[in-house]
Scaffold this active site. Structure first.
Site, PDB file in Angstrom:
ATOM      1  CB  THR A  12      -0.909  -0.003   1.259  1.00 36.77           C
ATOM      2  OG1 THR A  12      -1.615  -1.237   1.269  1.00 36.77           O
ATOM      3  CG2 THR A  12      -1.868   1.146   1.258  1.00 36.77           C
ATOM      4  CB  VAL A  13       3.448   2.600   2.322  1.00 38.00           C
ATOM      5  CG1 VAL A  13       4.308   3.856   2.375  1.00 38.00           C
ATOM      6  CG2 VAL A  13       2.513   2.550   3.529  1.00 38.00           C
ATOM      7  CE  LYS A  63       4.950   2.548  12.284  1.00 34.93           C
ATOM      8  NZ  LYS A  63       4.197   2.066  11.308  1.00 34.93           N
ATOM      9  CB  VAL A  98       7.186   8.596  14.577  1.00 36.65           C
ATOM     10  CG1 VAL A  98       6.378   9.118  15.754  1.00 36.65           C
ATOM     11  CG2 VAL A  98       8.246   7.628  15.055  1.00 36.65           C
ATOM     12  N   GLY A 150     -11.697  -2.109   7.266  1.00 38.90           N
ATOM     13  CA  GLY A 150     -10.282  -2.068   6.877  1.00 38.90           C
ATOM     14  C   GLY A 150      -9.455  -1.065   7.673  1.00 38.90           C
ATOM     15  CE  LYS A 180       2.926   4.502  14.789  1.00 37.22           C
ATOM     16  NZ  LYS A 180       1.474   4.447  14.646  1.00 37.22           N
ATOM     17  N   GLY A 218      -1.831   5.249   6.443  1.00 37.51           N
ATOM     18  CA  GLY A 218      -2.520   5.295   5.150  1.00 37.51           C
ATOM     19  C   GLY A 218      -1.558   5.550   4.019  1.00 37.51           C
TER      20      GLY A 218
HETATM   21  N1  HSE Z   1      -1.661   0.728  12.647  1.00 38.29           N
HETATM   22  C1  HSE Z   1      -1.210   2.047  12.933  1.00 38.29           C
HETATM   23  C2  HSE Z   1      -2.368   2.899  13.385  1.00 38.29           C
HETATM   24  C3  HSE Z   1      -0.562   2.717  11.760  1.00 38.29           C
HETATM   25  O1  HSE Z   1      -3.498   2.424  13.490  1.00 38.29           O
HETATM   26  O2  HSE Z   1      -2.139   4.065  13.680  1.00 38.29           O
HETATM   27  C4  HSE Z   1       0.809   2.204  11.510  1.00 38.29           C
HETATM   28  O3  HSE Z   1       1.642   2.494  12.574  1.00 38.29           O
END
Ligand code: HSE
Length: 438
Positions: free
Chosen positions: A14-15, A106, A133, A188, A206, A303
């Site tokens: 995705t990223v 991370k 982060v 999702g 983080k 995202g």
């Molecule tokens: N799964 C994390 C969140 C995003 O819901 O913020 C990725 O670190």
């Protein structure tokens, strides 16, 4: 001839797709800012079949990472595989080939950051990790550059969008945790295995990175106190509202003299606290610098597009350094390498804060005085009490908030209280931050 920076992308999920798409769409404006255009020369991924719905233009797509690592034209490698291995090896190998690296990983940095940063120093290459982060939120750059003149007094963060989404819906719609989690998975927002998010592990990754950079310390993930949100009962969310609080999963770092307090847990914060209005899947980071004062960063922590925004801004930063022929202007860990020390974390027992307790007690004469007597004998001062709904049989919730108390005293008092025969269930404890309890 037009200058081009050639990139290798490892991990086309995705990223990765977001990065390809962003570079294709924004290359013109990037070129105006950078003086060179970005070209993804090669993309490596195990899965060459899955459609990504992004145009890969002239990029070569391969399932062999060595096509990137052995290509002398590629100067920056983007690692978006995630997880510890083989991602760590890809990064180390890329550095050994004198390539700069950009990563969003991370978990890897929170676990092996010291080794990876030392390798980068040894090989004289750069590594960008803004996306690790807070996604699009410029947390790393803020700590390393914008707040570099400050002693950082504290960091309070809502660092996980999934938890914040769940807590927001539990609060606003009075829904139970399990129901919101299931819906978040269906939409999702939450992973099929949500453990990393709801148990606070992702937040701990983080916070570990944020702490290390804020204070120039080597942090061990396992030293950070952590509680997730999966045991949160909606009664407590309701009581919190009655008392004027919202519950957030907060990551907290506070400088306490030579030591640093670091903890992650569901936290009640007053309605008028800045972080109280950070809702849905948004993240926010609140820094208190000794000269800057309060600084709040808010945005999307995850995202495709927000994370790609951070990845590509790191690429631009590194490309600018390359252009100036410096391998790195800003130290990787915000402090000079020889100044980085092991962290001394304040023991959780010595943390002082305000508390919310929900006792499950029989509604009988003398119950409140027994409970408050034990609290008093442990130097815990009660700020408010709510007791509602008398039942003929069984327990009723007795809610108390406290003035500032010490965690060790609280733990010992609750152990004693939970042994009373008038108390039916384990007492619920939620810490309160963001202002003295009235
Ligand atoms: N799964 C994390 C969140 C995003 O819901 O913020 C990725 O670190």
């Amino acid at each position: 001839m037009k200058k081009r920076i050639k990139l290798g992308l490892i991990g086309f999920g995705t990223v990765g797709s977001g990065v390809v798409d962003l570079i294709r769409k924004n290359n013109l404006v990037i070129e105006k800012r950078l003086g060179a255009s970005l070209e993804i020369k090669t993309i490596a991924d195990k899965d060459l079949i899955r459609p990504r719905n992004v145009s890969t233009a002239e990029a070569t797509i391969t399932d062999s990472v060595s096509d990137i690592l052995n290509d002398p034209e590629i100067s920056i490698v983007i690692e978006l595989v995630g997880g510890l291995l083989p991602a760590k090896n890809f990064i180390i190998d890329a550095m050994e080939k004198k390539k700069h690296v950009v990563t969003a990983n991370k978990a890897l940095l929170a676990t092996y950051g010291n080794e990876i940063f030392e390798k980068a120093d040894e090989e004289k290459v750069n590594i960008g990790f803004e996306a690790s982060v807070g996604g699009a939120i410029p947390v790393i750059k803020t700590i390393k550059e914008s707040l570099a003149a400050n002693n950082i007094v504290s960091v309070f963060g809502i660092m996980n969008g999934t938890c914040n989404y769940i807590l927001t819906r539990m609060t606003d719609e009075n829904l139970p945790f399990e129901e919101v989690l299931k819906e978040a998975q269906r939409l999702g927002f939450a992973e099929a295995d949500p453990t990393y998010d709801i148990d606070g592990i992702d937040t701990a990754h983080k916070l570990a990175i944020t702490l290390a950079l804020s204070y120039g310390k080597r942090v061990r993930l396992e030293d950070i106190y952590r509680e997730g949100i999966s045991n949160l009962d909606r009664q407590d969310v309701e009581f919190a509202s009655q008392l004027g609080y919202r519950i957030k999963l907060l990551a907290i770092a506070i400088q306490r003299g030579e030591e640093i307090e670091a903890r992650i847990h569901p936290t009640m914060i007053p309605f008028n606290h800045l972080l109280s209005s950070v809702n849905g899947n948004y993240n926010a980071f609140h820094f208190e610098g000794d000269h800057s004062g309060s600084v709040l960063l808010h945005g999307q922590g995850a995202g495709m597009k927000p994370t790609a925004s951070a990845v590509v801004s790191d690429i631009i930063d590194i490309a600018r350094d390359m252009e100036k022929k410096v391998w790195r202007r800003v130290p990787l860990r915000a402090f000079k390498k020889d100044q980085i020390q092991d962290i001394k974390l304040l023991s959780m027992d010595d943390v002082r804060t305000n508390y919310y307790f929900r006792f499950s007690a029989f509604d009988r004469p003398g119950v409140l005085s027994k409970i408050s007597g034990i609290l008093g004998s442990h130097s815990i001062s009660i700020a408010s009490v709510i007791q509602k709904g008398r039942k003929d049989e069984g327990a009723v919730p007795v809610v108390m908030t406290t003035h500032e108390s010490r965690e060790r005293d609280v733990r010992e008092a609750l152990e004693e209280i939970d042994k009373l025969d008038i108390v039916l269930d384990k007492t619920v404890l939620i810490r309160i931050e963001g202002g003295q309890v009235q």
